[in-house]
Write an enzyme that holds these catalytic residues in place. Structure first.
Site, PDB file in Angstrom:
ATOM      1  N   HIS A 221       0.844  -1.202   0.000  1.00 22.65           N
ATOM      2  CA  HIS A 221       0.000   0.000   0.000  1.00 22.65           C
ATOM      3  C   HIS A 221       0.882   1.255   0.000  1.00 22.65           C
ATOM      4  O   HIS A 221       0.649   2.188  -0.780  1.00 22.65           O
ATOM      5  CB  HIS A 221      -0.911  -0.042   1.243  1.00 22.65           C
ATOM      6  CG  HIS A 221      -1.765   1.165   1.451  1.00 22.65           C
ATOM      7  ND1 HIS A 221      -3.153   1.104   1.435  1.00 22.65           N
ATOM      8  CD2 HIS A 221      -1.464   2.464   1.685  1.00 22.65           C
ATOM      9  CE1 HIS A 221      -3.633   2.320   1.648  1.00 22.65           C
ATOM     10  NE2 HIS A 221      -2.639   3.163   1.803  1.00 22.65           N
ATOM     11  N   GLU A 222       1.907   1.257   0.836  1.00 18.58           N
ATOM     12  CA  GLU A 222       2.779   2.433   0.929  1.00 18.58           C
ATOM     13  C   GLU A 222       3.658   2.578  -0.310  1.00 18.58           C
ATOM     14  O   GLU A 222       3.880   3.694  -0.786  1.00 18.58           O
ATOM     15  CB  GLU A 222       3.647   2.364   2.200  1.00 18.58           C
ATOM     16  CG  GLU A 222       2.871   2.343   3.515  1.00 18.58           C
ATOM     17  CD  GLU A 222       1.839   3.446   3.648  1.00 18.58           C
ATOM     18  OE1 GLU A 222       2.069   4.568   3.153  1.00 18.58           O
ATOM     19  OE2 GLU A 222       0.773   3.184   4.233  1.00 18.58           O
TER      20      GLU A 222
HETATM   21 NI    NI Z   1      -2.461   5.198   2.330  1.00 13.25          NI
END
Ligand code: NI
Length: 182
Positions: free
Chosen positions: A158-159
């Protein structure tokens, strides 16, 4: 100290930009920013502090979410077990991270994903690799290799997406046939 208003909202176009590689030594501003990000993520996951400072809970933040177009992110992952009398966390700082390998197997978070830049309810799922290996640099510029699985692997992916201008909402799917949910 980072407050909620400092975190860019999904409508902000800066979140769509591709962040730039960091050069070492890190400047003091970035070091301070990293410490502020860790503090936000830590405090936000402790109910008493999140209420006191009005922090939406989150386990990850990328620099671009604060308008800083540099390739680094922080993840503060809760590892509290039943034996612990207080909450415990592992903290990860990844600078210029790259995914070097991943599992064939995909997973998705049963409850869907969340993001400190997405202030609304979302439904659906995001498919992620179940296990990944990343290469990155630590705050002192040393090369590090990190293996992650399950929830932590989801958080890292996600990051990583944030560094490339991608939000989890871009990847939402409703078809998770054959995908393990966690
Ligand atoms: Ni985020």
């Amino acid at each position: 100290m980072i407050k909620m208003k400092d975190i860019l909202d999904e409508k902000d176009k800066r979140l769509r930009e591709i962040s730039k590689e960091v050069t070492f030594p890190l400047d003091e501003k970035d070091k301070k920013n990293i410490n502020d990000m860790i503090k936000y993520l830590h405090d936000s996951q402790i109910e008493e502090l999140s209420e006191k400072y009005n922090l939406r809970p989150g386990m990850g933040l990328a620099a671009i979410q604060l308008g800083i177009k540099k390739r680094y992110f922080v993840v503060v992952h809760e590892i509290t077990t039943e034996e612990d009398t207080e909450q415990k966390f592992d903290t990860y700082i990844l600078i210029n991270p790259k995914m070097v390998s991943h599992s064939e197997e995909m997973i998705c978070a049963d409850a869907g994903e969340g993001c400190l830049s997405v202030n609304r309810e979302t439904d659906g799922y995001v498919k992620r690799y179940a296990r990944i290996k990343l290469r990155a640099y630590d705050i002192d510029g040393n090369e590090i290799e990190i293996r992650a699985r399950e929830e932590l692997a989801i958080a890292f992916q996600h990051e990583l997406d944030h560094l490339n201008g991608i939000l989890f909402t871009d990847k939402i799917t409703y078809n998770i046939e054959g995908i393990r949910t966690i």
